[in-house]
Design a protein around this motif. Structure first.
Motif: not given
Length: 202
Positions: A140, A167, A171
């Motif tokens: 991240r 995200d 994701g």
């Protein structure tokens, strides 16, 4: 002969104040990595790790609290937590290369083990914490670096929350890994990035 040698090492490792043997530690981690890929996390037992590595169960439990702790360290020791920064000059291309890399990782042996560890992380704080610190955070951080560069160059919207934006990129691939309902190939990675960029790009 191997068992005798392992017992000697175990006796030494139990001596007060003696650091754990690096040779035995490596043997345990290697054995665990092999078992994760052949029998899987749930079927793997500490006894199997002991038999394959030559280290006693007592020694393994002295170093790790349970088989999941050994599995996390073995898994992470085989891979670099930090991915290379593409830095192509384009945020979209950088994201594309990183997400493609995730797809390659997820579709290999390590991806299957990772999915199993994610399952255990739901009930084991140790597994969750180790995965977060040593795997999730570094990746991240790389994505955040790409995001910040894109904002500075005027490619990405500076009015968006970076956590939520990232995200949207990470994701979908993780969702596909866990549910297996759609492919994780390069074409899928490109489609995820292209779709996200429609809302993230200036």
């Amino acid at each position: 002969m191997r068992r005798v040698s392992g017992n000697i090492e175990d006796a030494r490792s139990r001596s007060p104040g003696r650091p754990r043997s690096e040779q035995s530690r490596v043997a345990v981690l290697r054995a665990t990595s092999e078992l994760l890929k052949t029998v899987g996390l749930r079927a793997m037992t500490t006894e199997q790790i002991s038999n394959r590595s030559g280290a006693s169960k007592a020694t393994i439990y002295k170093w790790w609290s349970n088989k999941h702790a050994v599995a996390v360290e073995a898994f992470l020791s085989e891979m670099m937590a930090e991915s290379p920064d593409p830095d192509t000059g384009s945020a979209q291309e950088d994201f594309r290369r990183v997400i493609r890399g995730l797809g390659h990782f997820y579709t290999g042996d390590s991806g299957r083990v990772f999915a199993q560890l994610i399952g255990e992380a739901q009930s084991d704080p140790l597994v969750r914490n180790e995965l977060h610190i040593r795997l999730v955070e570094p990746r991240r951080a790389l994505m955040r670096t790409i995001w910040d560069r894109g904002v500075q160059r005027g490619e990405l919207r500076g009015d968006l929350d970076p956590t939520t934006a990232l995200d949207q990129l990470i994701g979908p691939m993780l969702y596909r890994l866990l549910l297996g309902h759609a492919p994780l190939d390069d074409a899928a990675a490109d489609a995820v990035v292209d779709s996200a960029m429609r809302g993230l790009a200036v």
